[in-house]
Structure formats: structure tokens, C-alpha cells
Design a protein around this motif. Structure first.
Motif, PDB file in Angstrom:
ATOM      1  N   UNK A   1      28.267  41.024  43.188  1.00 18.91           N
ATOM      2  CA  UNK A   1      29.004  41.476  44.372  1.00 18.91           C
ATOM      3  C   UNK A   1      30.466  41.684  43.991  1.00 18.91           C
ATOM      4  N   UNK A   2      31.179  42.451  44.800  1.00 19.76           N
ATOM      5  CA  UNK A   2      32.563  42.756  44.493  1.00 19.76           C
ATOM      6  C   UNK A   2      33.471  41.563  44.784  1.00 19.76           C
ATOM      7  N   UNK A   3      34.674  41.617  44.240  1.00 23.70           N
ATOM      8  CA  UNK A   3      35.636  40.520  44.356  1.00 23.70           C
ATOM      9  C   UNK A   3      35.974  40.198  45.809  1.00 23.70           C
ATOM     10  N   UNK A   4      36.199  41.241  46.614  1.00 31.87           N
ATOM     11  CA  UNK A   4      36.575  41.036  48.007  1.00 31.87           C
ATOM     12  C   UNK A   4      35.474  40.307  48.780  1.00 31.87           C
ATOM     13  N   UNK A   5      34.237  40.718  48.582  1.00 29.60           N
ATOM     14  CA  UNK A   5      33.111  40.066  49.260  1.00 29.60           C
ATOM     15  C   UNK A   5      32.981  38.614  48.817  1.00 29.60           C
ATOM     16  N   UNK A   6      33.170  38.374  47.534  1.00 28.21           N
ATOM     17  CA  UNK A   6      33.077  37.011  47.008  1.00 28.21           C
ATOM     18  C   UNK A   6      34.150  36.108  47.631  1.00 28.21           C
TER      19      UNK A   6
END
Length: 210
Positions: free
Chosen positions: A153-158
Motif C-alpha cells: 500500500x502507499x505511504x499515505x494509506x499506511x
């Protein structure tokens, strides 16, 4: 995961490993030599498994929720064909989930499905105490950086999911789960429908009707 023997690959792996361990053990005492030989054998076995990926119906039957023969008899051609209707139809059928999991294992990406299933189970939690502990366990297992089964998953979602861990709720994984669902639907699912594993299942179910 089943190992499929390939003499050429096995020979290359074995000779390389034997050489590296022999170099490492020069000048060592007999006990160290025996330890090294055991490690050598274990590593050959593990690398022998990892050097091959199997994509067959047998991989699916090995992890069926029921006994393989009984399960295949229960799996109708209509049901197996419906898995191609949509990804959500596949996920709603226990044999569909089992087959898809077996396929993802051949691609070494089963953590995506395991995370999605964990989130579905998490949403059924009714105890507040259990909810908090389950949320942190799922985050540490799948979402955190360098988690044992870290999902893509992308950094923002994480980071958004990390913030949700401050006050976990039944919806704290929704964003991450949605991203993983979309990834599997667009990437792994189409390959599964084209795989030998799925096509073999369809063929076997059709043969039972003929």
C-alpha cells in the motif's frame, strides 16, 4: 508449498551451495563441519522449493477447506464458472477463496488475501477490548513498515491507518483494505482466471458431468 523436482536447477543450486559452505568451513573443527552440512542440506531444500513455482489444480486441492475429493465433487462447473463474473463473487465462495489463495502462493503474494480476510473477520468483532488488541495485531502483521507479511500500500494509506491505531474502530482498516482489494482485483485476479490452476478446475468439473 510443494517442491517440484527439476534436475538442472537442483544441480546448480546444490553445487553453488556446497562450494560456498565448503569455503566457509575450511579449517573448522568436525563439529562445525557437521553443523555446516546440516545447514547446507536445509538451505538446499528451501531454495529448491523457492526456485520453482507450481500452478496446478493439485496446489488448490492441498489447501481446500474440505477433503480434496469430496470438495471437488461439491464444486460444480456453474460455481467455478461464476468466479469469472467478478472478483467479489470469487471472494464470496469458500472454494473460490481457497483456489485464489493457492494461486497467490505460487506468486508469493498471499499476504494480500490474508490481510483482506483478516479485515473482514475484524469487522465482526463486538468486544471493545478485543477490537483494540485485534487491530494492533493486524497492523503489526500486515500494515506496519517491514511487517512480517507487509502488504503493498502507499505511504499515505499506511500513515492514515497508523493514526487510526490511536483509537481503533471497526472501520480503521477500510482504506487499506480497499487499496489491497483493488490491487488484487486489477492485478492478481485476471492472472488467476488465465492460470492453469483455474482452467484445470473447470475441466475437471466439466468431466464429472460428461
Amino acid at each position: 508449498m510443494d517442491c517440484i523436482h527439476n534436475p538442472e536447477h537442483s544441480s546448480l543450486i546444490n553445487s553453488s551451495l556446497t562450494s560456498s559452505f565448503s569455503d566457509h568451513l575450511v579449517g573448522k573443527d568436525p563439529q562445525a563441519m557437521r553443523t555446516g552440512q546440516r545447514q547446507n542440506k536445509g538451505m538446499r531444500t528451501r531454495l529448491g522449493c523457492l526456485s520453482h513455482k507450481s500452478d496446478s489444480c493439485s496446489d488448490f486441492t492441498a489447501i481446500l477447506p474440505d477433503k480434496p475429493n469430496r470438495a471437488l465433487k461439491r464444486l460444480s462447473t456453474e460455481e467455478a464458472t461464476r468466479w469469472a463474473d467478478s472478483f467479489d463473487v470469487l471472494l464470496s465462495h469458500k472454494y473460490g477463496v481457497a483456489a485464489f489463495r493457492a494461486f497467490l502462493k505460487t506468486e508469493f503474494s498471499e499476504e494480500n488475501l490474508e490481510f483482506w480476510l483478516a479485515c473482514e473477520e475484524f469487522k465482526k468483532t463486538r468486544s471493545t477490548t478485543k477490537l483494540v488488541s485485534k487491530a494492533h495485531r493486524i497492523f503489526e502483521e500486515f500494515v506496519d513498515v517491514q511487517a512480517p507479511r507487509e502488504v503493498n500500500i502507499d505511504f499515505q494509506t499506511r500513515e492514515e491507518t497508523r493514526k487510526n491505531m490511536q483509537e481503533p474502530s471497526l472501520t480503521c482498516f477500510d482504506q487499506a483494505q480497499g487499496k489491497v482489494h483493488s490491487l488484487m482485483e486489477k492485478d492478481s485476479y485476471p492472472r488467476f482466471l488465465r492460470s492453469k490452476m483455474y482452467l484445470d478446475l473447470l475441466t475437471q468439473s466439466q468431466r464429472r458431468l460428461s
